[in-house]
Write an enzyme that holds these catalytic residues in place. Sequence first.
Site, PDB file in Angstrom:
ATOM      1  N   SER A   1      10.378  29.156  24.821  1.00 39.19           N
ATOM      2  CA  SER A   1      10.452  27.704  24.988  1.00 39.19           C
ATOM      3  C   SER A   1      11.758  27.108  24.480  1.00 39.19           C
ATOM      4  O   SER A   1      12.084  25.967  24.809  1.00 39.19           O
ATOM      5  CB  SER A   1       9.279  27.034  24.267  1.00 39.19           C
ATOM      6  OG  SER A   1       9.239  27.422  22.902  1.00 39.19           O
TER       7      SER A   1
ATOM      8  N   ASP B   1       8.624  17.901  18.848  1.00 39.51           N
ATOM      9  CA  ASP B   1       7.186  17.899  19.130  1.00 39.51           C
ATOM     10  C   ASP B   1       6.377  18.792  18.190  1.00 39.51           C
ATOM     11  O   ASP B   1       5.242  19.136  18.495  1.00 39.51           O
ATOM     12  CB  ASP B   1       6.936  18.321  20.579  1.00 39.51           C
ATOM     13  CG  ASP B   1       7.415  19.739  20.879  1.00 39.51           C
ATOM     14  OD1 ASP B   1       7.894  20.413  19.949  1.00 39.51           O
ATOM     15  OD2 ASP B   1       7.295  20.182  22.034  1.00 39.51           O
TER      16      ASP B   1
ATOM     17  N   HIS C   1       9.510  22.286  18.545  1.00 42.63           N
ATOM     18  CA  HIS C   1      10.844  22.360  19.115  1.00 42.63           C
ATOM     19  C   HIS C   1      11.751  21.258  18.593  1.00 42.63           C
ATOM     20  O   HIS C   1      11.278  20.218  18.121  1.00 42.63           O
ATOM     21  CB  HIS C   1      10.758  22.281  20.647  1.00 42.63           C
ATOM     22  CG  HIS C   1       9.781  23.240  21.231  1.00 42.63           C
ATOM     23  ND1 HIS C   1       8.514  22.864  21.645  1.00 42.63           N
ATOM     24  CD2 HIS C   1       9.866  24.574  21.445  1.00 42.63           C
ATOM     25  CE1 HIS C   1       7.864  23.923  22.103  1.00 42.63           C
ATOM     26  NE2 HIS C   1       8.665  24.976  21.986  1.00 42.63           N
TER      27      HIS C   1
END
Length: 356
Positions: free
Chosen positions: A36, A314, A317
């Site tokens: 991610s 978030d 991240h």
Amino acid sequence: MASSQPIIIYFIGCNFFLLLACATSCYTSIFGFGDSLTDTGNLVHFYPNGNKPHMYFPPYGETYFHHPTGRCSDGRLLIDLIAQHYGLPLPPPSLDRRNAQNGTNFAVVGSRVMDAQFYEKMGIYDIVTNVSMWDQLNWFKQMLPHLCHNSSGCKEFLESSLFLLGEFGGNDYTHALLSHKTLNDILPIIPLVAQSIASGAHELVELGARTIIVPSVLPLGCSSSYLTNFESLNEEDYDELGCLIWPNELASYHNELLQKELHRLRELHPHVNIIYADYYNASMKIYRAPRKYAQCGTSQATSCEDPKQYVNWDGYHFSEAAYKWITKSLLEGLFSYPPMKNLCLFDVVEAQVSQI
């Protein structure tokens, strides 16, 4: 003596202009692999019936793109910023099947180094993607014949491409911990993960890659998700920044082993640029007291009015502002070894020498 003069002039010129001139001519394409921290929109292809994961909803993407793109941030990621530094277009997600002549991005949110079978034997399951580093490398190998059509063409293409292999490793450990595995369960797999990442880099070298960036794992114990999921009542479990000590020690152990593996790889391939990107220490420079937020993209979530004032986006991240600082510190050589600021100089000098 006169024939060596162009090398000296070019070398000084690139230093003087902060590498801007040669940064835009070093590489013709960029290829990304990872999770991610690198995925620019592949995850949605693993969701059936038109469903979308949470990073495809506002406020994701609001800072730079002004709409969600599948990136796990409010804006650009490290691979985007590195691409732009070298004058390259943002690498599209590979599963979008767009033109990949200037590069593409195979990263998928949630990806691990080791394959699903390895973890299923340990009772660890990923019901969303089950994508490994090796899956992504295989996708690249399947695409390669469409990017270059003969051995000499592929050699030139790969030598002029930049490869970002990672970040990898964080999900290997996070998924195991969230599956209620203990540190004693995880410690034995860390050397295997580090060795496997180096093997992935070696495979790219064998294909013909000449410049590969291999990132470290982040300081896991400073992330809001770890601070929430593994909260401790014992003050001694936290350092002076409020980060959990044991996940950071786990990450540091991984990074130490990875650096040793990359050192061995450099000795095998002295003419290849194998760059260790120290995401860990670059991140530690910008960490402040951790804050706990709801996850963006859910009905309970709120976003900061000015994300550039924050490190965390978030819970898992970083914000684009944090990624920009990390990218700058990598490109300037503060947290990259060998220093990334010398990449273009190395390539230019090598090319000039070969013509003498």
